[in-house]
Design an enzyme around this catalytic site. Structure first.
Site, PDB file in Angstrom:
ATOM      1  N   LYS A 159       0.881  -1.176   0.000  1.00 26.37           N
ATOM      2  CA  LYS A 159       0.000   0.000   0.000  1.00 26.37           C
ATOM      3  C   LYS A 159       0.913   1.218   0.000  1.00 26.37           C
ATOM      4  O   LYS A 159       1.108   1.899   1.021  1.00 26.37           O
ATOM      5  CB  LYS A 159      -0.936  -0.025   1.210  1.00 26.37           C
ATOM      6  CG  LYS A 159      -2.109   0.963   1.112  1.00 26.37           C
ATOM      7  CD  LYS A 159      -3.104   0.708   2.233  1.00 26.37           C
ATOM      8  CE  LYS A 159      -4.234   1.736   2.221  1.00 26.37           C
ATOM      9  NZ  LYS A 159      -5.097   1.607   1.027  1.00 26.37           N
ATOM     10  N   ALA A 160       1.490   1.460  -1.156  1.00 24.50           N
ATOM     11  CA  ALA A 160       2.517   2.475  -1.328  1.00 24.50           C
ATOM     12  C   ALA A 160       1.916   3.748  -1.919  1.00 24.50           C
ATOM     13  O   ALA A 160       1.046   3.689  -2.805  1.00 24.50           O
ATOM     14  CB  ALA A 160       3.617   1.949  -2.251  1.00 24.50           C
TER      15      ALA A 160
END
Length: 300
Positions: A159-160
């Site tokens: 979850k960048a």
């Protein structure tokens, strides 16, 4: 979402192990995470004073950081404890929680192997992601121009922050046309997800959802799949082509922010706000409520 700017609010933010005044939780303009997107985050919701599936969110934060090549300097237990204390100090019962970790400003350039890893947690009251009146009648989605990339080109299991750039572009474009959000295809032209939520379809009493092989397998997504199967619904994870949407009867989105939100329209395709979507909205609402002993602890 209009209101006080997020850098001008009152309260506290947990920042690298300390609770600091909200307005003092700052970073330098030459922070690596800002320039090169070396940043990961979580979106969490607290119900009745307790974050739903907090442990899963924190573990995913650690996993996201590892995928981007760095380790968080705090254990899951430390982050979970800080989150709970933050909610108590902020006197928040129903809230949105945002943990975030990023490379600092010690080195500026693509390579920043020795930059400090910073971690912060903020929490605030936040209403429904979509307007309540829109949720009840089903929200409208546009078809996004940008597509989810090939896994060989982007670390989709993280979850960048950088992966959300095309989501922002797509949601802004949809909102300018009067839509609530946009549906994104993947690089193959298959149905993927909305800009910040997973998507489900219903046909003949069966629930269909895209296989998460190039986008995040959401915690809410997995929760809703479990709730649906507990109800006896068949859930089929498979490739879904956009033209198939013409034959689906219902559609809904799932996500920490979106929760379970029915969809009435995606581009040229229309859907009913049917019973399956409504039942899962109710089941999810019941599932996220903390046990009585947790509520009592949060209140006391």
């Amino acid at each position: 979402m209009a209101g006080i700017a997020f850098d001008q609010r009152d309260g506290e933010i947990w920042y690298n192990g300390d609770f600091v005044p909200w307005k003092d939780a700052k970073l330098h303009v030459l922070t690596h995470g800002l320039h090169y997107a070396s940043c990961v985050f979580e979106g969490e919701r607290a119900y009745g004073g307790e974050v739903f599936k907090l442990e899963e969110h924190t573990e995913r934060l650690h996993t996201s950081a590892n995928v981007l090549g760095f380790e968080l300097p705090y254990s899951s237990n430390e982050i979970n404890a800080a989150t709970r204390e933050l909610l108590a100090r902020q006197n928040l019962v129903d809230a949105y929680v945002r943990p975030v970790a990023w490379r600092g400003s010690e080195m500026m350039g693509v390579s920043a192997q020795h930059n400090r890893i910073n971690v912060a947690i903020a929490a605030w009251e936040w209403p429904s992601y979509f307007k309540p009146e829109e949720r009840l009648k089903g929200i409208r989605l546009d078809m996004a121009e940008y597509r989810r990339p090939d896994p060989k080109t982007a670390p989709y299991k993280s979850k960048a922050a950088g992966l959300y750039m095309i989501c922002t572009l797509s949601k802004h474009a949809a909102e300018r046309k009067g839509y609530a959000d946009a549906l994104m295809l993947d690089w193959r032209g298959q149905v993927a997800e909305a800009t910040g939520a997973n998507v489900f379809f219903v046909k003949d009493g069966k629930i269909h959802t895209p296989t998460p092989d190039c986008f995040l397998d959401g915690i809410t997504r997995r929760t809703v799949i479990d709730l649906a199967r507990a109800r006896g619904f068949e859930v089929i994870e498979r490739v879904i082509m956009p033209e198939e949407m013409e034959g689906f009867e219902q559609c809904f989105l799932t996500g920490t922010a979106a929760e379970v939100t029915p969809v009435s329209e995606i581009g040229p395709y229309n859907f009913q706000v049917g019973e399956i979507a409504k039942v899962l909205m109710e089941d999810y609402h019941a599932a996220v409520q903390p046990a009585a002993d947790v509520k009592a602890a949060a209140a006391g």
